[in-house]
Design a protein around this motif. Structure first.
Motif, PDB file in Angstrom:
ATOM      1  N   VAL A  16       0.857  -1.185   0.000  1.00 17.99           N
ATOM      2  CA  VAL A  16       0.000   0.000   0.000  1.00 17.99           C
ATOM      3  C   VAL A  16       0.893   1.235   0.000  1.00 17.99           C
ATOM      4  CG1 VAL A  16      -1.666   1.358   1.311  1.00 17.99           C
ATOM      5  CG2 VAL A  16      -1.934  -1.117   1.137  1.00 17.99           C
ATOM      6  N   VAL A  17       0.609   2.128  -0.948  1.00 21.37           N
ATOM      7  CA  VAL A  17       1.387   3.359  -1.101  1.00 21.37           C
ATOM      8  C   VAL A  17       0.527   4.542  -0.692  1.00 21.37           C
ATOM      9  CG1 VAL A  17       2.623   4.832  -2.746  1.00 21.37           C
ATOM     10  CG2 VAL A  17       2.654   2.342  -3.031  1.00 21.37           C
ATOM     11  N   SER A  18       1.108   5.453   0.064  1.00 23.51           N
ATOM     12  CA  SER A  18       0.406   6.697   0.411  1.00 23.51           C
ATOM     13  C   SER A  18       1.111   7.873  -0.262  1.00 23.51           C
ATOM     14  CB  SER A  18       0.390   6.906   1.927  1.00 23.51           C
ATOM     15  OG  SER A  18       1.678   7.207   2.425  1.00 23.51           O
ATOM     16  N   VAL A  19       0.308   8.837  -0.684  1.00 19.30           N
ATOM     17  CA  VAL A  19       0.841  10.048  -1.324  1.00 19.30           C
ATOM     18  C   VAL A  19       0.232  11.257  -0.645  1.00 19.30           C
ATOM     19  CG1 VAL A  19       1.101  11.318  -3.479  1.00 19.30           C
ATOM     20  CG2 VAL A  19       1.017   8.818  -3.531  1.00 19.30           C
ATOM     21  N   ASP A  20       1.073  12.157  -0.148  1.00 18.59           N
ATOM     22  CA  ASP A  20       0.594  13.403   0.458  1.00 18.59           C
ATOM     23  C   ASP A  20       0.420  14.462  -0.630  1.00 18.59           C
ATOM     24  OD1 ASP A  20       0.719  12.225   2.944  1.00 18.59           O
ATOM     25  OD2 ASP A  20       2.710  13.034   3.421  1.00 18.59           O
ATOM     26  N   PHE A  21      -0.715  15.179  -0.569  1.00 19.24           N
ATOM     27  CA  PHE A  21      -1.010  16.207  -1.564  1.00 19.24           C
ATOM     28  C   PHE A  21      -0.787  17.600  -0.991  1.00 19.24           C
ATOM     29  CE2 PHE A  21      -4.382  12.892  -2.578  1.00 19.24           C
ATOM     30  CZ  PHE A  21      -3.588  12.264  -3.543  1.00 19.24           C
ATOM     31  N   TYR A  22      -0.381  18.511  -1.882  1.00 25.78           N
ATOM     32  CA  TYR A  22      -0.286  19.920  -1.516  1.00 25.78           C
ATOM     33  C   TYR A  22      -1.416  20.688  -2.194  1.00 25.78           C
ATOM     34  CZ  TYR A  22       4.454  18.876   0.167  1.00 25.78           C
ATOM     35  OH  TYR A  22       5.520  18.355   0.833  1.00 25.78           O
ATOM     36  N   GLU A  23      -1.679  21.891  -1.696  1.00 28.52           N
ATOM     37  CA  GLU A  23      -2.774  22.695  -2.249  1.00 28.52           C
ATOM     38  C   GLU A  23      -2.515  23.117  -3.692  1.00 28.52           C
ATOM     39  OE1 GLU A  23      -3.555  25.975   0.290  1.00 28.52           O
ATOM     40  OE2 GLU A  23      -4.286  24.746   1.962  1.00 28.52           O
ATOM     41  N   ASP A  24      -1.258  23.187  -4.099  1.00 31.28           N
ATOM     42  CA  ASP A  24      -0.957  23.622  -5.470  1.00 31.28           C
ATOM     43  C   ASP A  24      -0.987  22.454  -6.468  1.00 31.28           C
ATOM     44  OD1 ASP A  24       1.266  22.218  -4.734  1.00 31.28           O
ATOM     45  OD2 ASP A  24       2.719  23.792  -5.209  1.00 31.28           O
ATOM     46  N   GLU A  25      -1.639  21.355  -6.047  1.00 31.96           N
ATOM     47  CA  GLU A  25      -1.793  20.178  -6.916  1.00 31.96           C
ATOM     48  C   GLU A  25      -0.468  19.468  -7.208  1.00 31.96           C
ATOM     49  OE1 GLU A  25      -4.604  18.561  -8.070  1.00 31.96           O
ATOM     50  OE2 GLU A  25      -5.512  19.885  -6.591  1.00 31.96           O
ATOM     51  N   THR A  75      -3.723   8.028  -7.243  1.00 29.39           N
ATOM     52  CA  THR A  75      -4.414   8.408  -6.008  1.00 29.39           C
ATOM     53  C   THR A  75      -5.246   9.671  -6.188  1.00 29.39           C
ATOM     54  OG1 THR A  75      -2.406   9.569  -5.277  1.00 29.39           O
ATOM     55  CG2 THR A  75      -2.714   7.306  -4.515  1.00 29.39           C
ATOM     56  N   ARG A  76      -4.831  10.541  -7.083  1.00 30.93           N
ATOM     57  CA  ARG A  76      -5.539  11.817  -7.273  1.00 30.93           C
ATOM     58  C   ARG A  76      -6.755  11.659  -8.180  1.00 30.93           C
ATOM     59  NH1 ARG A  76      -6.084  15.686  -3.805  1.00 30.93           N
ATOM     60  NH2 ARG A  76      -5.943  17.795  -4.609  1.00 30.93           N
ATOM     61  N   SER A 103      -9.451   6.697   0.890  1.00 26.69           N
ATOM     62  CA  SER A 103      -8.574   7.311   1.889  1.00 26.69           C
ATOM     63  C   SER A 103      -9.392   7.860   3.058  1.00 26.69           C
ATOM     64  CB  SER A 103      -7.774   8.454   1.254  1.00 26.69           C
ATOM     65  OG  SER A 103      -7.042   9.154   2.237  1.00 26.69           O
ATOM     66  N   ASP A 104      -8.819   7.821   4.238  1.00 23.08           N
ATOM     67  CA  ASP A 104      -9.467   8.376   5.419  1.00 23.08           C
ATOM     68  C   ASP A 104      -8.848   9.712   5.822  1.00 23.08           C
ATOM     69  OD1 ASP A 104      -7.030   7.427   6.172  1.00 23.08           O
ATOM     70  OD2 ASP A 104      -7.743   6.190   7.844  1.00 23.08           O
ATOM     71  N   LYS A 105      -7.998  10.284   4.955  1.00 19.08           N
ATOM     72  CA  LYS A 105      -7.357  11.558   5.235  1.00 19.08           C
ATOM     73  C   LYS A 105      -7.574  12.499   4.054  1.00 19.08           C
ATOM     74  CE  LYS A 105      -3.697   9.593   8.155  1.00 19.08           C
ATOM     75  NZ  LYS A 105      -2.239   9.461   8.350  1.00 19.08           N
ATOM     76  N   PRO A 106      -7.893  13.764   4.295  1.00 21.20           N
ATOM     77  CA  PRO A 106      -8.228  14.693   3.206  1.00 21.20           C
ATOM     78  C   PRO A 106      -7.047  15.031   2.284  1.00 21.20           C
ATOM     79  CG  PRO A 106      -8.117  15.849   5.312  1.00 21.20           C
ATOM     80  CD  PRO A 106      -8.054  14.393   5.630  1.00 21.20           C
ATOM     81  N   ASN A 107      -5.846  15.032   2.801  1.00 18.43           N
ATOM     82  CA  ASN A 107      -4.685  15.432   1.993  1.00 18.43           C
ATOM     83  C   ASN A 107      -3.734  14.270   1.696  1.00 18.43           C
ATOM     84  OD1 ASN A 107      -5.426  18.216   1.861  1.00 18.43           O
ATOM     85  ND2 ASN A 107      -4.710  18.456   3.975  1.00 18.43           N
ATOM     86  N   THR A 108      -4.260  13.071   1.822  1.00 17.69           N
ATOM     87  CA  THR A 108      -3.448  11.884   1.547  1.00 17.69           C
ATOM     88  C   THR A 108      -4.266  10.899   0.715  1.00 17.69           C
ATOM     89  OG1 THR A 108      -2.239  12.107   3.638  1.00 17.69           O
ATOM     90  CG2 THR A 108      -2.143   9.968   2.541  1.00 17.69           C
ATOM     91  N   GLY A 109      -3.628  10.331  -0.295  1.00 21.76           N
ATOM     92  CA  GLY A 109      -4.278   9.317  -1.113  1.00 21.76           C
ATOM     93  C   GLY A 109      -3.586   7.985  -0.943  1.00 21.76           C
TER      94      GLY A 109
END
Length: 457
Positions: A16-25, A75-76, A103-109
């Protein structure tokens, strides 16, 4: 989230891979949160220590921008992705599947990464493509295999690729590490572009291509699809990034053309439609695989052609090329030259016997260089051994005699001597050759009569 239970259903290597997102996409940390037994066993075997959940992905796999982009897109967009790529630095092929999960986190996929590696290419995995991608690749392959004019066909293929990518410029560039030069094999520009053709930048461009291996870093391609990617390129390869922006290039996808672990050159698409990045990558990944094979075959045939027509010692045309030229003249396909010369290098046997064959070879190369320089507007052939033949298409008889004197003067300056026979204005090339040959032997006999120490024959 119970990732272990989810992964336990997979028999193939999976994590399982997680990716953190930033507001600037853009994306931040990419981590491997959990792995099934096959993944954990693989990591322990490869790295000699147990897999640690939550590790940065680089702790498990080689760092790769294209892998990061795939994880981010999966993920996006919440869409599954598949890729089959060559890990050329490891001599392996990677078959990978990315499946998005909730995902259970708003800024992580999150996504499940299922993968397999093998030392041999799997044709079934290679052709497991969407219909539109397969169609484009098949079209290119059919063109490549159904034409005898490789350069014309490559140009057609590169035009098709430019259209597929909706790009302003596509190019196939061959690189030669021996001469440190580049050669354009195909170049296509859109009608309304302000970009300049590749020929504008060709001089000294090999130095730029030398930087691409490090930028690739083991990846199958380089993709600059937005400002963020270009900023990262400025950090990694500022010289190339500056040259791209100086040429009004905003996006580029670049693939090395590899065959038998050797880079033959590169193919790229400039200012392409970034919305179709994944499709473009998949199509070009497979197309370049077949292109490299065809180009390698083309280069081999070209090399064999050169070997069959060029004397390897002196670099001038050989006897085979001489006979072919004579056949063309006899058949009327080419005009008979005004002057035909036979030239013999005197004293070669003595040099070989007294000083060794390396000295004799150097003497032959010097002789060939003299003949090419003085008879620059004609063709010079090594007829065999110490004998040369030359044809000059358009020359006066007085100029022919002047050239013969210049040849002898240049030879004398290099401490060598030629016997020369010529025939001017012959109507039959074979008779002209025979006459010139007889006169050369008469000159040769006179020379050895005056210089018996040279050991004639």
């Amino acid at each position: 989230m119970d990732f272990e239970s989810l992964l336990s259903k997979y028999e193939a290597k999976a994590c399982v891979v997680s990716v953190d997102f930033y507001e600037d996409e853009t994306y931040g940390n990419i981590r491997i949160l959990a792995g099934n037994k096959a993944h954990c066993d693989e990591m322990e075997m490869e790295q000699g220590r147990p897999f640690i959940p939550g590790s940065p992905y680089e702790a498990c796999f080689p760092q790769n921008r294209n892998f990061e982009d795939y994880c981010f897109r999966c993920t996006r967009t919440k869409k599954p992705l598949h890729a089959y790529v060559e890990l050329y630095t490891m001599g392996l092929w990677l078959n990978m599947f990315l499946i998005p999960i909730e995902s259970d986190k708003p800024n992580t996929g999150y996504c499940i990464y299922v993968y397999d590696v093998s030392p041999k290419v799997d044709s079934a995995a290679m052709v497991d493509l969407s219909g539109d991608v397969a169609s484009e690749v098949l079209k290119a392959c059919v063109k490549l295999r159904s034409s005898n004019d490789i350069k014309k066909t490559i140009q057609e293929v590169i035009e098709d690729i430019r259209s597929l990518c909706d790009s302003e410029h596509c190019c196939i560039l061959l690189t030669d590490p021996d001469t440190r030069t580049c050669d354009i094999l195909g170049d296509a520009l859109s009608k309304n572009t302000n970009l300049l053709p590749m020929s504008t930048y060709l001089e000294g461009f090999y130095e730029i291509t030398e930087t691409w291996a490090a930028t690739l870093g083991g990846s199958t391609c380089i993709i600059i699809k937005d400002r963020h990617d270009m900023d990262l390129l400025h950090q990694q390869n500022p010289v190339w990034a500056d040259s791209l922006e100086g040429a009004m290039i905003k996006t580029i996808v670049l693939f090395p053309l590899r065959f038998d672990n050797k880079v033959l050159g590169y193919m790229w698409a400039i200012n392409f439609n970034a919305e179709n990045t994944i499709k473009i990558k998949k199509t070009l990944e497979l197309t370049t695989y077949f292109l490299a094979s065809e180009i390698a075959n083309h280069l081999l045939l070209k090399k064999l052609e050169i070997m069959s027509s060029i004397d390897s010692l002196t670099g001038i045309k050989n006897r085979n090329m001489m006979n072919n030229r004579v056949d063309l003249i006899v058949s009327g396909k080419e005009r008979i030259p005004d002057a035909v010369l036979f030239i013999d290098l005197n004293g070669l046997k003595r040099v070989n016997d007294d000083q060794g064959h390396n000295s004799g070879d150097k003497m032959l190369r010097t002789a060939a260089k003299i003949l090419q320089e003085v008879l620059h507007d004609g063709e010079v052939f090594r007829a065999g051994g110490d004998e040369f033949m030359a044809m000059i298409p358009k020359i006066t008889e007085a100029e022919q005699q002047k050239r013969i004197e210049q040849v002898q003067d240049a030879a004398k300056a290099n401490n060598i001597h030629f016997s020369i026979g010529s025939c001017y204005g012959g109507k039959d090339v074979r008779k002209a050759m025979h006459t010139a040959d007889e006169r050369m032997y008469a000159d040769k006999n006179a020379y050895y009569a005056a210089h018996p120490e040279e050991k004639y024959r």
